[in-house]
Each structure stands twice: as C-alpha cells, then as structure tokens.
Design an enzyme around this catalytic site. Structure first.
Site, PDB file in Angstrom:
ATOM      1  N   HIS A   1      -2.109  -6.219   0.200  1.00  0.00           N
ATOM      2  CA  HIS A   1      -1.060  -6.334   1.212  1.00  0.00           C
ATOM      3  C   HIS A   1       0.117  -7.177   0.734  1.00  0.00           C
ATOM      4  CE1 HIS A   1      -4.709  -6.056   4.175  1.00  0.00           C
ATOM      5  NE2 HIS A   1      -4.453  -4.891   3.603  1.00  0.00           N
TER       6      HIS A   1
HETATM    7  C1  LIG Z   1      -6.557   0.243  -1.574  1.00  0.00           C
HETATM    8  C2  LIG Z   1      -5.659  -0.189  -0.445  1.00  0.00           C
HETATM    9  C3  LIG Z   1      -6.172  -0.246   0.840  1.00  0.00           C
HETATM   10  C4  LIG Z   1      -5.340  -0.652   1.902  1.00  0.00           C
HETATM   11  N1  LIG Z   1      -5.844  -0.623   3.161  1.00  0.00           N
HETATM   12  C5  LIG Z   1      -5.025  -0.906   4.212  1.00  0.00           C
HETATM   13  C6  LIG Z   1      -5.505  -0.756   5.535  1.00  0.00           C
HETATM   14  O1  LIG Z   1      -6.641  -0.361   5.765  1.00  0.00           O
HETATM   15  N2  LIG Z   1      -4.662  -1.049   6.546  1.00  0.00           N
HETATM   16  C7  LIG Z   1      -3.383  -1.498   6.321  1.00  0.00           C
HETATM   17  O2  LIG Z   1      -2.688  -1.830   7.282  1.00  0.00           O
HETATM   18  N3  LIG Z   1      -2.899  -1.613   5.077  1.00  0.00           N
HETATM   19  C8  LIG Z   1      -3.689  -1.292   4.017  1.00  0.00           C
HETATM   20  N4  LIG Z   1      -3.182  -1.346   2.748  1.00  0.00           N
HETATM   21  C9  LIG Z   1      -1.770  -1.730   2.580  1.00  0.00           C
HETATM   22  C10 LIG Z   1      -0.772  -0.692   3.109  1.00  0.00           C
HETATM   23  O3  LIG Z   1      -1.109   0.604   2.680  1.00  0.00           O
HETATM   24  C11 LIG Z   1       0.613  -1.114   2.613  1.00  0.00           C
HETATM   25  O4  LIG Z   1       0.891  -2.404   3.149  1.00  0.00           O
HETATM   26  C12 LIG Z   1       1.732  -0.163   3.053  1.00  0.00           C
HETATM   27  O5  LIG Z   1       1.492   1.159   2.643  1.00  0.00           O
HETATM   28  C13 LIG Z   1       3.047  -0.670   2.450  1.00  0.00           C
HETATM   29  O6  LIG Z   1       4.092   0.135   2.908  1.00  0.00           O
HETATM   30  P1  LIG Z   1       5.504   0.120   2.201  1.00  0.00           P
HETATM   31  O7  LIG Z   1       6.387   1.033   2.955  1.00  0.00           O
HETATM   32  O8  LIG Z   1       5.904  -1.293   2.025  1.00  0.00           O
HETATM   33  O9  LIG Z   1       5.254   0.655   0.713  1.00  0.00           O
HETATM   34  P2  LIG Z   1       4.462   1.907   0.146  1.00  0.00           P
HETATM   35  O10 LIG Z   1       3.622   2.541   1.201  1.00  0.00           O
HETATM   36  O11 LIG Z   1       3.774   1.436  -1.081  1.00  0.00           O
HETATM   37  O12 LIG Z   1       5.620   2.952  -0.226  1.00  0.00           O
HETATM   38  C14 LIG Z   1       6.598   2.680  -1.195  1.00  0.00           C
HETATM   39  C15 LIG Z   1       7.000   3.978  -1.874  1.00  0.00           C
HETATM   40  O13 LIG Z   1       8.230   3.782  -2.560  1.00  0.00           O
HETATM   41  C16 LIG Z   1       8.197   4.491  -3.777  1.00  0.00           C
HETATM   42  N5  LIG Z   1       9.191   3.927  -4.716  1.00  0.00           N
HETATM   43  C17 LIG Z   1       9.134   2.735  -5.371  1.00  0.00           C
HETATM   44  N6  LIG Z   1      10.232   2.565  -6.129  1.00  0.00           N
HETATM   45  C18 LIG Z   1      11.005   3.671  -5.962  1.00  0.00           C
HETATM   46  C19 LIG Z   1      12.263   4.076  -6.485  1.00  0.00           C
HETATM   47  N7  LIG Z   1      12.971   3.316  -7.324  1.00  0.00           N
HETATM   48  N8  LIG Z   1      12.762   5.299  -6.115  1.00  0.00           N
HETATM   49  C20 LIG Z   1      12.077   6.093  -5.247  1.00  0.00           C
HETATM   50  N9  LIG Z   1      10.884   5.734  -4.720  1.00  0.00           N
HETATM   51  C21 LIG Z   1      10.345   4.532  -5.061  1.00  0.00           C
HETATM   52  C22 LIG Z   1       6.760   4.316  -4.237  1.00  0.00           C
HETATM   53  O14 LIG Z   1       6.402   5.291  -5.202  1.00  0.00           O
HETATM   54  C23 LIG Z   1       5.997   4.444  -2.939  1.00  0.00           C
HETATM   55  O15 LIG Z   1       5.592   5.772  -2.677  1.00  0.00           O
HETATM   56  C24 LIG Z   1      -3.986  -1.001   1.652  1.00  0.00           C
HETATM   57  C25 LIG Z   1      -3.480  -0.957   0.361  1.00  0.00           C
HETATM   58  C26 LIG Z   1      -4.301  -0.565  -0.687  1.00  0.00           C
HETATM   59  C27 LIG Z   1      -3.767  -0.533  -2.083  1.00  0.00           C
END
Ligand SMILES: Cc1cc2nc3c(=O)[nH]c(=O)nc-3n(C[C@H](O)[C@H](O)[C@H](O)COP(=O)(O)OP(=O)(O)OC[C@H]3O[C@@H](n4cnc5c(N)ncnc54)[C@H](O)[C@@H]3O)c2cc1C
Ligand code: SF4
Length: 492
Positions: free
Chosen positions: A416
């Site tokens: 996270h």
């Molecule tokens: C194994 C695991 C289990 C988890 N379990 C839970 C759970 O049960 N419940 C929960 O609440 N959270 C859980 N989490 C955490 C949760 O999934 C994340 O906190 C959440 O997905 C983060 O969202 P985000 O929008 O910040 O980033 P992300 O969902 O990571 O999305 C970011 C996206 O941006 C893209 N990106 C990056 N740089 C660029 C660029 N320059 N150009 C274009 N695209 C780009 C990436 O490829 C990615 O697809 C877990 C995480 C993991 C790894």
C-alpha cells in the site's frame, strides 16, 4: 538523413494517465458524464482467459518488474506493483475498507482537508461499493484458513470479522494476487475501464507518458511513447495523473511540476507487512477459499492489523521462513499449514526519486514501527496457539524472539504505497490541494495513492477510488450520485 516522425495528435477534454484504481474510476465517471476522455496506460491489456493461476508465470506477466520492486533501507521491503489496464487492482486481494473517520479527522486537522468529511465522502464510497459489488465474505467461502484465525480470536476475545471485498461469483480459488481466472474479482480493468470505453473514452495501452505539458501555469496535454515506437501527443485542458504512488512523482518531476513545496516524492508510507505460519493438527488446505477473507482488529488503535493471507503450495514454498529439512517437512504437511498476515500503520516515511529513469525507493523502519512488529508477531503467535497450533513459524532467525528482533531481521513486504504527492490545502506543505489539483498548475490533477497524506491503517483501494469519484464529479460540476441508477435519474 532520417527525419524524426511527427507525433500522432489526439484532442480531448481530459487525458487520464494510468488505468489503475484512481485513473480508471475518474476516466469512467468523466466519460459517462459527457467529457471526451483519453486514457493512456503504460502496461498491456490483460486477458483473463490466459490467466494460469501459476504464481511465477503470473508474477512475470501482471506485475511491474515481475513483482521485484524493492525499497532500499533496513530492512529492504518487497513492494510489488501491478501494471496494465486495472493497475494494481488486477492483482490485489480485493479487500475494501472505507477510510476510517479518525483518519479523515486527522486530515482535516493536519492537512487542512476540511471538505473530506465522512458525510461528504459517503456518496463516493457508496457509489464505488455499488459499482464493484462489494460485500462481506461468507464463512463458507472464507475457507478453513480463516476458520483457524477466527477460532483463535474467539478464544482470546479479540475483535474480528469477515472482510468486505469487490467480488461477484467468487469460487474461492485462492489466487487473487495472481490474476483471478474466473474474473470474479471486480477489479477496475473489468469494471470501470469497460464503462469508460462504452461511454466513448479512448483507452490506449502500451502508452508510456513521458511528460505532462503545462504552458504559463495551465495544462496543455501530455506526450507519450507508444509500444510500437511511435510518439503520441494528447492535447487536453485537463490532465489527471494516476500512475500510482511510485511513478506519479517521477512523471511530475521530469515534467518540472509539483516541486515548489519540496514535498514531491517524500512522505512515502507503505503499511509494511509480514506473515506467519502455523502447523495445525487439522487439515486446513489454505489454497481453498478466499485468501484474504478475515481480519482481527483488536490492536488497530496501536497501528497493528491482522488480515488473512494464503496461497497455493508454490507460493507457500517461496514464503515459508524455514530451510533445509524443516522446510521440506513443513511443505510435506502443506495441507495442515495455516497462514496469516500482520500489517503496520506506519510512522516511518520514505521517499522516491528517479535514477536513470527508474525509481529509487528509500525507506527506513523507525523504532516505533519495529516495536509494533515485535508486539504484532508475539500476538500472532498467541492467536495461532489459541487456535490449537502445534508449531508456529514467525519468520525470525533461529534463537531470535519477537521481543528482541532488530529491524534487519524482519522479513517485510508492502502493498500500500501512499503519500508521495500528498494533498494539503497549504501550497508550502503539499503537492496537490484538497480538490487534488496540483498547487501552481491549473488543470493538472492527481488521482491515485500518492495524494493520500497519511497511513490509513486499512487497505487503501476504496479510499483512492472514492477520492477519484469525488474529483470526477467536481470536474463535472455535479453532486455525486450514490449509485449508477441514481446517476441516470439525475441526468434524465
Ligand atoms: C498483492 C497486492 C494486494 C493488494 N491487496 C489490496 C487489497 O486487498 N485491498 C486494497 O485496498 N488494496 C490492496 N492493494 C493495494 C491497491 O491495489 C493499490 O493501493 C491501488 O491499486 C493503487 O491505486 P493507484 O491508482 O494509486 O495505482 P495503480 O492501481 O497501481 O495504477 C497505476 C497505473 O499507472 C500506470 N502507469 C505508471 N506510470 C505510467 C506512465 N508513465 N504512463 C502511463 N501509465 C503509467 C501503471 O502501469 C499502473 O497500471 C494490494 C496491492 C498488492 C500489490
Ligand atoms: S478467490 Fe475468488 S476473487 Fe480470488 S481468484 Fe479465486 S475466484 Fe477470483
């Protein structure tokens, strides 16, 4: 002499960068609200028909760098990140918690985020919960690994419960972290992304955004490199950066944005976590059932949370903190092994910056958090013993008791990452304001884990999605409808 090819140009109202928890939600809501939206995602479009449920195979396909992102510091912490349409939601465990009211109150007090009250966010949470079919896991689906923890918690009188998850038609196949083969898990790649496309958004995978373009303090669009080698420019007056906590600060920094307060890339919280195993007399078969289905929150006020974790034999073989003949003997008893996780709401803070284009993540565990792990591990042992465990494996070197464990002996992972472009109403303390707009750049917004200004103590995806929902409706200039149906009634 070769001439550099002109980039392909697309015009849109909004360009969303990243199709994970934050990006997919803003894209769908804005597209359905009538905006022309382009989504650029660096990773690929994944097809569930090709999900094999084999951990090593799926780690390589669904995770950034095969799931091997690691922090520098003591101890080093493995920090897996998803990549592709769905982002990290594609590989997460599906657990959904609303932001605890006490955390929101702290944000109001410490970061001036006065609009983010529990009441104001209620429709945002409700809307995401309806969109992702979030409901509590049943005891049957939770399986016997959860039953072990439940028995222990009941014997000790510790507060506990079944988790709420975004799943529909889950069959308890136990491989959520390696790509749900039945598409039961309602990750944003199969929910919000298709909704965005159905509403006319252009979703381009394999598009690595290199720069956000800002002229005289106003957003102009973005430049991206395509997987084909070509270049793409999206011209848009609104840009929403949602690359996740590790990559958003890198993109902003190389675009020359968000650096005025000196907070960009800092304040990284991780919710570091560890796991423990127990050898039971009964058959557990932890691969059957939802891996993360049960929690024990008796010590949440101390920043210690227990949540289920489990996996198939190949995953357990990698994680079991034993070696040699003891490892072989425990694996021979795989069906009798139980496993549970421990997560700390951290006070430690790290940073992320770029070196040769790649993130360097620094994070030192402060003594206060080491103490939380020590207490948490001892209580984890109590939990398993109270459930009738024959042996408990805590993951510490031989002869090291939890009370004496130094930081370097802890085997930690984190799931996270939060806070590297934190929201703060004051421009000198934060990167974005309470409406998630970049301080000093009109039309550039951030909608991902990086804006979350503190540890939450609970899993963050619902917080990120609720903030993204609020942002989208703020841009549309409309109140947030609690459900999809209500949205249609309001717009009729
Ligand atoms: C194994 C695991 C289990 C988890 N379990 C839970 C759970 O049960 N419940 C929960 O609440 N959270 C859980 N989490 C955490 C949760 O999934 C994340 O906190 C959440 O997905 C983060 O969202 P985000 O929008 O910040 O980033 P992300 O969902 O990571 O999305 C970011 C996206 O941006 C893209 N990106 C990056 N740089 C660029 C660029 N320059 N150009 C274009 N695209 C780009 C990436 O490829 C990615 O697809 C877990 C995480 C993991 C790894
Ligand atoms: S346990 Fe449920 S949500 Fe997880 S992978 Fe299996 S079917 Fe999908």
């Amino acid at each position: 002499m070769s001439r550099r090819r002109e980039p392909r140009v697309i015009e849109a109202d909004v360009c969303v960068i990243g199709a994970g928890a934050g990006g997919a939600v803003t894209a769908a809501e804005l597209a359905e609200g009538g905006a022309s939206v382009v989504v650029l995602e660096q990773g690929p479009r994944h097809d569930a028909d090709r999900f094999s449920a084999r951990p090593l195979d799926m780690l390589a396909r669904l995770y950034r760098d095969g799931g091997q992102t690691t922090t520098l510091g003591t101890p080093p912490i493995l920090l897996p990140l998803g990549r592709g349409l769905g982002g990290t939601t594609l590989v997460n465990s599906g657990t959904c918690f609303r932001t605890p009211p006490a955390v929101l109150e702290r944000w109001q007090r410490e970061f001036g985020l006065e609009a983010l009250t529990d009441d104001a966010l209620d429709p945002c949470f409700a809307r995401v919960e309806a969109a992702l079919s979030i409901s509590e896991v049943t005891p049957e689906l939770a399986g016997r690994n959860a039953a072990v923890a439940r028995r222990g918690a009941e014997a000790l009188g510790w507060s506990h419960g079944f988790l709420r998850r975004n799943a529909r038609g889950c069959v308890g196949s136990g491989v959520c972290a390696f790509g749900c083969p039945t598409s039961a898990k309602q990750h944003v790649g199969i929910t919000y992304v298709p909704r965005a496309e159905a509403a006319g958004a252009q979703v381009i995978s394999g598009a690595d955004v290199r720069h956000v373009l800002v002229e005289r303090g106003v957003a102009r669009g973005v430049e991206a490199r395509l997987a084909s080698g070509g270049r793409l420019e999206v011209r848009a007056p609104t840009v929403i950066v949602a690359c996740g906590t590790i990559h958003t600060p890198l993109l902003l920094a190389r675009s020359g944005l968000g650096r005025a307060s000196g907070e960009l890339g800092r304040n990284l919280a991780l919710h570091p976590a560890t796991g423990a195993f127990a050898l039971m007399d009964e058959v557990v078969d932890m691969a059957k059932g939802v891996p993360q289905s049960f929690y024990v929150d008796e010590f949440a006020s101390e920043g210690i949370m227990f949540e289920g974790v489990a996996g198939p034999p190949s995953y357990v073989a990698m994680s079991l903190p034993l070696s040699g003949t003891r490892h072989a003997a425990a694996m021979a008893s795989y069906r009798n092994l139980a496993m549970f996780g421990l997560m700390v709401s951290d006070r430690s803070r790290g940073s992320v910056r770029a070196l040769a284009g790649r993130p360097v993540i620094r994070y030192e565990l402060v003594e206060e958090d080491v103490v939380r792990f020590r207490r948490g591990l001892r209580r984890m042992e109590e939990l398993f013993r109270a459930a009738g465990a024959r042996e408990v494996y805590l993951g510490l070197p031989g002869g090291v008791s939890p009370e004496r464990a130094p930081a370097r002996d802890l085997k930690l992972m984190a799931f996270h990452p939060l806070g590297t472009a934190r929201a703060d109403a004051r421009a000198e303390h934060g990167v974005v304001d309470g409406d998630l707009q970049l301080h000093g750049a009109q039309g550039v917004y951030v909608a991902d884990g990086s804006v979350v200004p503190s540890s939450l103590g609970v899993n963050p995806q619902l917080t990120i999605m609720a903030l993204a929902t609020r942002l989208a409706y703020g841009l549309l200039g409309r109140a947030v409808p609690r459900t999809h149906e209500e949205a249609h009634v309001l717009s009729d």
